[in-house]
Design a protein around this motif. Structure first.
Motif, PDB file in Angstrom:
ATOM      1  N   THR A 177       3.942  10.566  -6.442  1.00 28.79           N
ATOM      2  CA  THR A 177       5.160  11.075  -7.089  1.00 28.79           C
ATOM      3  C   THR A 177       5.224  10.827  -8.588  1.00 28.79           C
ATOM      4  OG1 THR A 177       6.378   9.038  -6.627  1.00 28.79           O
ATOM      5  CG2 THR A 177       6.495  10.797  -4.971  1.00 28.79           C
ATOM      6  N   HIS A 178       4.352  10.011  -9.102  1.00 25.97           N
ATOM      7  CA  HIS A 178       4.352   9.763 -10.544  1.00 25.97           C
ATOM      8  C   HIS A 178       3.004  10.147 -11.166  1.00 25.97           C
ATOM      9  CE1 HIS A 178       5.238   8.063 -14.417  1.00 25.97           C
ATOM     10  NE2 HIS A 178       4.140   7.325 -14.339  1.00 25.97           N
ATOM     11  N   ALA A 227       0.842  -1.205   0.000  1.00 22.24           N
ATOM     12  CA  ALA A 227       0.000   0.000   0.000  1.00 22.24           C
ATOM     13  C   ALA A 227       0.874   1.250   0.000  1.00 22.24           C
ATOM     14  CB  ALA A 227      -0.942  -0.009   1.197  1.00 22.24           C
ATOM     15  N   GLN A 228       1.937   1.269   0.801  1.00 20.02           N
ATOM     16  CA  GLN A 228       2.831   2.432   0.835  1.00 20.02           C
ATOM     17  C   GLN A 228       3.505   2.657  -0.511  1.00 20.02           C
ATOM     18  OE1 GLN A 228       5.172   1.278   4.285  1.00 20.02           O
ATOM     19  NE2 GLN A 228       4.203   2.895   5.509  1.00 20.02           N
ATOM     20  N   ILE A 229       3.888   1.589  -1.188  1.00 18.83           N
ATOM     21  CA  ILE A 229       4.507   1.707  -2.520  1.00 18.83           C
ATOM     22  C   ILE A 229       3.499   2.300  -3.504  1.00 18.83           C
ATOM     23  CG2 ILE A 229       5.345   0.362  -4.499  1.00 18.83           C
ATOM     24  CD1 ILE A 229       6.730  -1.495  -2.375  1.00 18.83           C
ATOM     25  N   ARG A 230       2.271   1.823  -3.470  1.00 19.32           N
ATOM     26  CA  ARG A 230       1.242   2.340  -4.380  1.00 19.32           C
ATOM     27  C   ARG A 230       0.910   3.802  -4.092  1.00 19.32           C
ATOM     28  NH1 ARG A 230      -3.117  -2.481  -5.644  1.00 19.32           N
ATOM     29  NH2 ARG A 230      -1.559  -4.044  -6.160  1.00 19.32           N
ATOM     30  N   PRO A 278       2.574   9.486   3.622  1.00 18.96           N
ATOM     31  CA  PRO A 278       1.334   9.562   2.857  1.00 18.96           C
ATOM     32  C   PRO A 278       1.084  10.923   2.231  1.00 18.96           C
ATOM     33  CG  PRO A 278       0.853   9.856   5.174  1.00 18.96           C
ATOM     34  CD  PRO A 278       2.341   9.617   5.070  1.00 18.96           C
ATOM     35  N   ASP A 279       2.084  11.805   2.227  1.00 11.68           N
ATOM     36  CA  ASP A 279       1.820  13.125   1.657  1.00 11.68           C
ATOM     37  C   ASP A 279       2.953  13.588   0.755  1.00 11.68           C
ATOM     38  OD1 ASP A 279       3.669  13.658   3.666  1.00 11.68           O
ATOM     39  OD2 ASP A 279       2.684  15.486   4.312  1.00 11.68           O
ATOM     40  N   CYS A 280       2.616  14.595  -0.061  1.00 10.57           N
ATOM     41  CA  CYS A 280       3.567  15.142  -1.009  1.00 10.57           C
ATOM     42  C   CYS A 280       3.271  16.634  -1.142  1.00 10.57           C
ATOM     43  CB  CYS A 280       3.401  14.437  -2.357  1.00 10.57           C
ATOM     44  SG  CYS A 280       4.724  14.760  -3.542  1.00 10.57           S
ATOM     45  N   LEU A 281       4.311  17.422  -1.272  1.00 13.77           N
ATOM     46  CA  LEU A 281       4.192  18.867  -1.450  1.00 13.77           C
ATOM     47  C   LEU A 281       4.535  19.183  -2.900  1.00 13.77           C
ATOM     48  CD1 LEU A 281       3.830  21.653  -0.025  1.00 13.77           C
ATOM     49  CD2 LEU A 281       6.307  21.634   0.310  1.00 13.77           C
TER      50      LEU A 281
END
Length: 186
Positions: free
Chosen positions: A18-19, A9-12, A61-64
């Motif tokens: 990020t992609h 789940a973390q990989i997905r 679980p987050d991205c900026l």
């Protein structure tokens, strides 16, 4: 439904943040093909004009994101907590502007986002890296189906809606004359 391990789940989640989302956000601004009597042969991937940079710690679980489009730049944070999206748009402001004065300008945008399944709210804050810069944060929550990470069509719906919602937010800000970036970050 596939039973994912936490690591899977973390990989997905990381891949999506990020992609998939990065590629989607590059289409926040795109060159519109000329009017014609047939569809353009040029794919959207070649028409995209937005510049996207991002910061993500693998496993988080987050991205900026910084999305450069329409002559401005929007700072957005996105969380994907397996079954919940949280998008946070950050707009720098100066007195006397605050969330109560900004929110009405985006009322039409908020109604549209609500129809798609997002819950919208506004709050006042400060830039976490530059405490002297006041911001208005627009937060958007969406609950996702339990099998979200296994369902490509559901993912496409929410990713496309995030793209459209972000594009509409930036265009509405532009229409209202609201700058989304600190002057030295465009």
């Amino acid at each position: 439904m596939t039973r994912l391990t936490i690591a899977e789940a973390q990989i997905r989640v990381s891949h999506m943040l990020t992609h998939d989302v990065v590629e989607d956000l590059r289409a926040v601004e795109y060159e519109t093909p000329p009017l014609a009597d047939a569809p353009s042969a040029t794919p959207l991937s070649e028409l995209r004009r937005a510049e996207v940079s991002f910061s993500h710690a693998p496993g988080s679980p987050d991205c900026l994101y910084r999305i450069g489009a329409f002559g401005d730049s929007l700072l957005m944070r996105l969380q994907l907590n397996v079954r919940r999206f949280v998008a946070l748009y950050q707009v720098p402001v100066k007195d006397p502007i605050d969330s109560n004065t900004i929110a009405p300008h985006f009322e039409r945008w908020a109604i549209g986002a609500g129809h798609a399944g997002w819950t919208i709210g506004w709050r006042d804050g400060v830039d976490p890296w530059k405490q002297d810069i006041r911001v208005v944060e627009t937060y958007c929550y969406a609950m996702l189906p339990e099998d979200f990470l296994d369902e490509p069509l559901t993912q496409l719906y929410w990713r496309t809606d995030l793209l459209q919602m972000t594009r509409a937010f930036m265009l509405e800000a532009r229409r209202m004359g609201i700058r989304l970036s600190v002057p030295d970050t465009v």
